[in-house]
Design an enzyme around this catalytic site. Structure first.
Site, PDB file in Angstrom:
ATOM      1  CG  HIS A 122      15.649  13.652 -10.339  1.00  0.00           C
ATOM      2  ND1 HIS A 122      16.128  12.824  -9.350  1.00  0.00           N
ATOM      3  CD2 HIS A 122      15.758  14.920  -9.841  1.00  0.00           C
ATOM      4  CE1 HIS A 122      16.497  13.540  -8.303  1.00  0.00           C
ATOM      5  NE2 HIS A 122      16.275  14.809  -8.573  1.00  0.00           N
ATOM      6  CG  ASN A 171      15.014  22.036  -4.284  1.00  0.00           C
ATOM      7  OD1 ASN A 171      13.909  22.254  -4.778  1.00  0.00           O
ATOM      8  ND2 ASN A 171      16.023  22.893  -4.401  1.00  0.00           N
ATOM      9  CG  ASN A 231      18.675  17.691  -3.258  1.00  0.00           C
ATOM     10  OD1 ASN A 231      19.412  17.618  -2.280  1.00  0.00           O
ATOM     11  ND2 ASN A 231      19.085  18.126  -4.433  1.00  0.00           N
TER      12      ASN A 231
END
Length: 208
Positions: free
Chosen positions: A25, A90, A136
Site C-alpha cells: 500500500h 483515507n 481511498n
C-alpha cells in the site's frame, strides 16, 4: 521584468500509510524514496518533516532533475517537490491540498503515485484523470481538491485470490522474490522513477 516567465513547481505525491512503510500500500512512497536515493541528474535535499502540511518534503531544481546542461537551461523554472503525507491513506486529501497551496501548484502540475490492485505486479500505467476506482487515498484527494483531473502513476501490486484478504494483502510487505524485482538497476522502482522523469518533462515542457 515585464513578460518574464513565472517559475512553476511540480508536486509529486507518493501515497502510502506512514505507519506501514515498505508495504504494498506504500509503494508510492517507496518510489519517491528510490528517486531521492538514486537520481543522478539532480541532488535532492534530505527528507524534512514540514508540520504545516503534515508530511515529509524533498526537492530539486527542475533543470537539474531533468539533466539539462547549464548552457541549455531554461530560466525561471521551479522545483520538483516530492511529498510523503504523514496521515492515514483515507485522510490524505487535506494534506495534499495544503502542499498544493504552499508550493503554488495547480492540478496540471500535480502527479500522484499510488498502488493499484487492478494491475499485476510489475505493470505501471499513467492515468490523466478519472475516478478513484476504490482507492481511498485518491478518493480523499479528489474530495479535497474538488477535481479528478490530475495525473496518476498507477503502480501495479496485483490482487490476492481471496477477495476478503485485500486489506491484509495491501498492508503486507513484498516477498523476497518481489523485493529482488523492485530494487537494483532496471528494477520496478527504477522504471517508475524513469516514468516520473518523463512526466515532469511533459508537464513542464523543459528540455523539449
Amino acid at each position: 521584468m515585464p513578460g518574464a516567465r513565472r517559475a512553476c513547481n511540480v508536486l509529486i505525491v507518493g501515497l502510502g500509510n506512514y505507519t506501514h512503510p515498505h508495504t504494498r500500500h506504500s509503494v508510492g512512497m517507496m518510489v519517491l524514496d528510490h528517486i531521492v536515493q538514486t537520481h543522478q541528474n539532480g541532488k535532492f535535499l534530505p527528507w524534512k518533516l514540514n508540520p504545516a502540511i503534515d508530511g515529509h518534503v524533498s526537492h530539486c531544481n527542475i533543470n537539474e532533475f531533468l539533466g539539462i546542461s547549464v548552457e541549455n537551461r531554461a530560466d525561471a523554472v521551479g522545483d520538483v517537490v516530492l511529498f510523503k503525507p504523514k496521515k492515514l491513506m483515507n485522510i490524505t486529501g487535506p494534506t495534499v491540498k495544503k502542499a498544493m497551496d504552499k508550493f503554488e501548484v495547480g492540478r496540471s502540475h500535480l502527479l500522484v503515485i499510488h498502488d493499484d490492485l487492478e494491475h499485476k505486479f510489475g505493470v505501471t500505467t499513467i492515468k490523466k484523470q478519472g475516478s478513484a476506482e476504490g482507492h481511498n487515498g485518491l478518493r480523499s484527494i479528489i474530495q479535497s481538491i474538488r477535481t479528478d483531473d490530475f495525473r496518476r502513476l498507477r503502480v501495479g501490486i496485483g490482487r490476492p485470490s481471496e477477495r476478503d484478504k485485500v486489506s491484509e494483502f495491501v498492508l503486507s510487505k513484498f516477498d523476497v522474490h518481489e523485493q529482488s524485482l523492485l530494487e537494483g538497476p532496471g528494477g520496478y522502482l527504477q522504471r517508475c522513477g524513469d516514468m516520473v522523469v518523463d512526466l515532469v518533462r511533459t508537464v513542464t515542457k523543459v528540455g523539449i
